[in-house]
Design a protein around this motif. Structure first.
Motif, PDB file in Angstrom:
ATOM      1  N   LYS A  57     -27.387 -88.064 -30.595  1.00 40.30           N
ATOM      2  CA  LYS A  57     -28.270 -86.951 -30.948  1.00 40.30           C
ATOM      3  C   LYS A  57     -29.698 -87.213 -30.477  1.00 40.30           C
ATOM      4  CE  LYS A  57     -27.105 -87.277 -35.293  1.00 40.30           C
ATOM      5  NZ  LYS A  57     -25.933 -88.153 -35.205  1.00 40.30           N
ATOM      6  N   ILE A  58     -30.171 -88.482 -30.642  1.00 43.26           N
ATOM      7  CA  ILE A  58     -31.528 -88.823 -30.226  1.00 43.26           C
ATOM      8  C   ILE A  58     -31.602 -88.992 -28.715  1.00 43.26           C
ATOM      9  CG2 ILE A  58     -33.376 -90.533 -30.441  1.00 43.26           C
ATOM     10  CD1 ILE A  58     -32.400 -91.079 -33.268  1.00 43.26           C
ATOM     11  N   SER A  59     -30.608 -89.654 -28.135  1.00 43.14           N
ATOM     12  CA  SER A  59     -30.635 -89.902 -26.689  1.00 43.14           C
ATOM     13  C   SER A  59     -30.588 -88.605 -25.895  1.00 43.14           C
ATOM     14  CB  SER A  59     -29.473 -90.814 -26.295  1.00 43.14           C
ATOM     15  OG  SER A  59     -28.231 -90.193 -26.582  1.00 43.14           O
ATOM     16  N   GLN A  60     -29.812 -87.623 -26.365  1.00 44.42           N
ATOM     17  CA  GLN A  60     -29.759 -86.349 -25.658  1.00 44.42           C
ATOM     18  C   GLN A  60     -31.098 -85.626 -25.707  1.00 44.42           C
ATOM     19  OE1 GLN A  60     -26.516 -84.068 -27.250  1.00 44.42           O
ATOM     20  NE2 GLN A  60     -24.960 -85.538 -26.591  1.00 44.42           N
ATOM     21  N   THR A  61     -31.767 -85.710 -26.845  1.00 49.34           N
ATOM     22  CA  THR A  61     -33.055 -85.043 -26.976  1.00 49.34           C
ATOM     23  C   THR A  61     -34.123 -85.708 -26.120  1.00 49.34           C
ATOM     24  OG1 THR A  61     -32.475 -84.450 -29.246  1.00 49.34           O
ATOM     25  CG2 THR A  61     -34.797 -84.298 -28.640  1.00 49.34           C
ATOM     26  N   PHE A  62     -34.053 -87.029 -25.951  1.00 47.34           N
ATOM     27  CA  PHE A  62     -35.099 -87.761 -25.252  1.00 47.34           C
ATOM     28  C   PHE A  62     -34.794 -87.943 -23.766  1.00 47.34           C
ATOM     29  CE2 PHE A  62     -37.123 -91.708 -23.826  1.00 47.34           C
ATOM     30  CZ  PHE A  62     -38.451 -91.436 -24.149  1.00 47.34           C
ATOM     31  N   PHE A  63     -33.574 -88.359 -23.449  1.00 42.23           N
ATOM     32  CA  PHE A  63     -33.248 -88.732 -22.078  1.00 42.23           C
ATOM     33  C   PHE A  63     -32.915 -87.545 -21.179  1.00 42.23           C
ATOM     34  CE2 PHE A  63     -32.188 -92.931 -24.056  1.00 42.23           C
ATOM     35  CZ  PHE A  63     -33.167 -93.647 -23.380  1.00 42.23           C
ATOM     36  N   VAL A  64     -32.310 -86.483 -21.729  1.00 42.92           N
ATOM     37  CA  VAL A  64     -31.919 -85.353 -20.888  1.00 42.92           C
ATOM     38  C   VAL A  64     -33.124 -84.685 -20.222  1.00 42.92           C
ATOM     39  CG1 VAL A  64     -30.881 -83.046 -20.906  1.00 42.92           C
ATOM     40  CG2 VAL A  64     -29.744 -84.926 -22.078  1.00 42.92           C
ATOM     41  N   PRO A  65     -34.237 -84.373 -20.954  1.00 48.17           N
ATOM     42  CA  PRO A  65     -35.402 -83.797 -20.254  1.00 48.17           C
ATOM     43  C   PRO A  65     -35.971 -84.728 -19.190  1.00 48.17           C
ATOM     44  CG  PRO A  65     -35.596 -83.464 -22.620  1.00 48.17           C
ATOM     45  CD  PRO A  65     -34.446 -84.395 -22.417  1.00 48.17           C
ATOM     46  N   LEU A  66     -36.032 -86.039 -19.497  1.00 48.05           N
ATOM     47  CA  LEU A  66     -36.529 -86.983 -18.495  1.00 48.05           C
ATOM     48  C   LEU A  66     -35.608 -87.025 -17.282  1.00 48.05           C
ATOM     49  CD1 LEU A  66     -37.823 -90.052 -20.558  1.00 48.05           C
ATOM     50  CD2 LEU A  66     -39.166 -88.454 -19.211  1.00 48.05           C
ATOM     51  N   GLY A  67     -34.313 -87.065 -17.528  1.00 41.90           N
ATOM     52  CA  GLY A  67     -33.355 -87.081 -16.436  1.00 41.90           C
ATOM     53  C   GLY A  67     -33.453 -85.836 -15.562  1.00 41.90           C
ATOM     54  N   LEU A  68     -33.599 -84.666 -16.203  1.00 38.13           N
ATOM     55  CA  LEU A  68     -33.765 -83.428 -15.446  1.00 38.13           C
ATOM     56  C   LEU A  68     -35.023 -83.471 -14.579  1.00 38.13           C
ATOM     57  CD1 LEU A  68     -32.814 -80.649 -18.050  1.00 38.13           C
ATOM     58  CD2 LEU A  68     -31.660 -81.129 -15.896  1.00 38.13           C
ATOM     59  N   ALA A  69     -36.118 -83.973 -15.153  1.00 38.28           N
ATOM     60  CA  ALA A  69     -37.385 -84.034 -14.415  1.00 38.28           C
ATOM     61  C   ALA A  69     -37.257 -84.925 -13.184  1.00 38.28           C
ATOM     62  CB  ALA A  69     -38.493 -84.537 -15.328  1.00 38.28           C
TER      63      ALA A  69
ATOM     64  N   LEU B 166     -36.476 -74.531 -20.178  1.00 36.21           N
ATOM     65  CA  LEU B 166     -35.184 -73.936 -20.529  1.00 36.21           C
ATOM     66  C   LEU B 166     -34.398 -74.838 -21.474  1.00 36.21           C
ATOM     67  CD1 LEU B 166     -34.072 -72.485 -17.065  1.00 36.21           C
ATOM     68  CD2 LEU B 166     -34.693 -71.184 -19.109  1.00 36.21           C
ATOM     69  N   TYR B 167     -34.467 -76.145 -21.229  1.00 35.40           N
ATOM     70  CA  TYR B 167     -33.745 -77.075 -22.103  1.00 35.40           C
ATOM     71  C   TYR B 167     -34.315 -77.048 -23.517  1.00 35.40           C
ATOM     72  CZ  TYR B 167     -31.847 -81.396 -23.991  1.00 35.40           C
ATOM     73  OH  TYR B 167     -31.223 -82.325 -24.795  1.00 35.40           O
ATOM     74  N   MET B 168     -35.643 -76.990 -23.628  1.00 36.70           N
ATOM     75  CA  MET B 168     -36.272 -76.925 -24.963  1.00 36.70           C
ATOM     76  C   MET B 168     -35.894 -75.645 -25.689  1.00 36.70           C
ATOM     77  SD  MET B 168     -40.069 -78.523 -24.340  1.00 36.70           S
ATOM     78  CE  MET B 168     -40.286 -80.281 -24.037  1.00 36.70           C
ATOM     79  N   LEU B 169     -35.864 -74.525 -24.951  1.00 36.54           N
ATOM     80  CA  LEU B 169     -35.430 -73.272 -25.579  1.00 36.54           C
ATOM     81  C   LEU B 169     -33.970 -73.356 -26.007  1.00 36.54           C
ATOM     82  CD1 LEU B 169     -37.086 -70.646 -23.194  1.00 36.54           C
ATOM     83  CD2 LEU B 169     -37.735 -71.157 -25.550  1.00 36.54           C
ATOM     84  N   TYR B 170     -33.151 -73.981 -25.158  1.00 44.28           N
ATOM     85  CA  TYR B 170     -31.727 -74.153 -25.456  1.00 44.28           C
ATOM     86  C   TYR B 170     -31.520 -74.935 -26.747  1.00 44.28           C
ATOM     87  CZ  TYR B 170     -27.007 -76.073 -24.813  1.00 44.28           C
ATOM     88  OH  TYR B 170     -25.710 -76.469 -24.988  1.00 44.28           O
ATOM     89  N   ARG B 171     -32.269 -76.037 -26.907  1.00 51.23           N
ATOM     90  CA  ARG B 171     -32.138 -76.831 -28.129  1.00 51.23           C
ATOM     91  C   ARG B 171     -32.865 -76.192 -29.300  1.00 51.23           C
ATOM     92  NH1 ARG B 171     -30.210 -82.084 -27.499  1.00 51.23           N
ATOM     93  NH2 ARG B 171     -30.186 -81.996 -29.771  1.00 51.23           N
ATOM     94  N   GLY B 172     -34.016 -75.579 -29.017  1.00 52.33           N
ATOM     95  CA  GLY B 172     -34.822 -74.988 -30.090  1.00 52.33           C
ATOM     96  C   GLY B 172     -34.141 -73.829 -30.782  1.00 52.33           C
TER      97      GLY B 172
END
Length: 379
Positions: A153-165, A191-197
């Motif tokens: 849950k934490i790794s997806q929130t932190f690493f996915v945006p960095l990985g996308l960038a 888009l990812y933040m909106l998706y999770r938000g």
């Protein structure tokens, strides 16, 4: 049964790590489950939750209370899916056993979000949180960060945006267009933040599970949803290519953002409409096969067509006004007439859908009322 000790494993560590199905009923079965989970992952806090529940059970029985312990597990997709699975297990258990009150045992605030679900079905006397005492070494910053980032849950929130960038930046560098990297990164992360938000991850996970069940049950909705997804992908790529042609030629400041959006809508709106219709057709086929009413889905299809007409008419007029249309729709006056016609036709189609739905809903409600009356007479 006077008291039920409920242990909650919301993310299904019992199933994922210890390979044990739930609910787990009884002291001995829970001891075996806790030992199996402890061997599979000695650091999992759910092991201590079960042992804590066993201790509470022993204390209650020592006082002469008629008590039992049961462990419920959800799903690795924590959220709607896991909560639904726990609720279903709880309801099935309560149907087979009479329980007066319960004691809720968890390992933290996340599991305690299920308290209202349990409380809506029985009285809860106490909520017990099992907190594990750690040594100084385990309380070090490195250990905390290491185990925090190992949590999906934490790794997806932190690493996915960095990985996308990083990925988008690398793609733009390979394309020799580093100036567009900033725009691409901001758009992807946004888009990812909106998706999770907006909590769309729970909805997507739920739909993915439904789609997998449809595949296993060999239902038409799986094929129609897959086709709809592919058509939507084609629509997005096609619309983006048309927008890119204008953007790369003159730039956004020349045409304006609204015009570029209108280009995307105009060339892709009917593709998206076809995708939605395909998905709805699969539902209609399965409902018809099961002998269930289909009037709502037919009315949805009509609304999709009406909405497509509105977006097409509006975007056609905007493009004609911006002198970006060819052929019949190049004249703004004629495009405006088509826009007005599309509004009128869309309203007629929507009214037809509403009338069809209401005309079929009335007999369906009458059938339900008759069924309830018959059931009351039988009772």
């Amino acid at each position: 049964m006077q008291t039920l000790v409920i242990c909650i494993d919301r993310d299904n560590d019992l199933g994922e790590k210890a390979k044990m199905g739930t609910p787990i009923v009884g002291r001995e079965a829970n001891v075996q489950a806790a030992v199996a989970l402890g061997i599979a992952d000695p650091e999992d806090s759910d092991t201590n939750t079960i042992f804590g529940g066993i201790r509470i059970l022993d204390e209650l029985r020592a006082k002469g209370v008629d008590a039992e312990i049961v462990s419920f597990a959800g799903d690795k997709n924590v959220g709607v899916i896991s909560d639904q699975k726990i609720a279903e297990q709880l309801e099935l258990y309560l149907q087979m056993n009479e329980v007066q009150r319960a004691i809720f045992v968890s390992d933290g605030a996340e599991d305690e979000t299920l308290v209202p679900i349990v409380q809506s079905r029985m009285k809860i006397d106490s909520v017990k949180r099992i907190v594990v005492m750690q040594s100084e070494n385990l309380e070090s910053t490195y250990y905390i960060l290491k185990h925090a980032f190992s949590d999906p849950k934490i790794s997806q929130t932190f690493f996915v945006p960095l990985g996308l960038a990083f990925l988008i930046y690398a793609i733009f560098l390979l394309a020799r267009y580093p100036e567009g990297a900033v725009v691409g990164i901001l758009a992807a992360v946004g888009l990812y933040m909106l998706y999770r938000g907006f909590g769309l991850d729970d909805i997507v996970a739920l739909e993915k599970e439904k789609l997998w069940d449809a595949f296993l049950e060999q239902r038409m909705v799986f094929i129609s949803y897959t086709a709809a997804l592919l058509v939507s992908l084609v629509a997005t790529v096609y619309g983006a290519m048309e927008v890119w042609k204008l953007y790369s030629a003159e730039g956004v400041w020349y045409h304006g953002t609204l015009t570029l959006i209108s280009v995307f809508i105009n060339v892709s709106v009917w593709w998206y409409a076809v995708a939605l219709l395909l998905a709805d057709m699969g539902k209609i086929f399965d409902l018809k096969t099961d002998g269930r009413p289909i009037y709502r889905n037919i009315s949805i299809s009509l609304f999709v067509i009406a909405t497509g007409l509105l977006f097409w008419g509006a975007s056609t007029y905007i493009l004609a006004a911006a002198s970006l249309s060819d052929g019949t729709f190049s004249d703004p006056t004629l495009a405006l007439q088509y826009f007005v016609y599309s509004i009128a036709i869309a309203i007629l189609i929507a009214l037809a859908g509403i009338k069809y739905s209401l005309s079929n809903q009335a007999p369906e409600n009458e059938k339900r009322v008759r069924g309830r009356r018959k059931s009351k007479k039988v009772l």
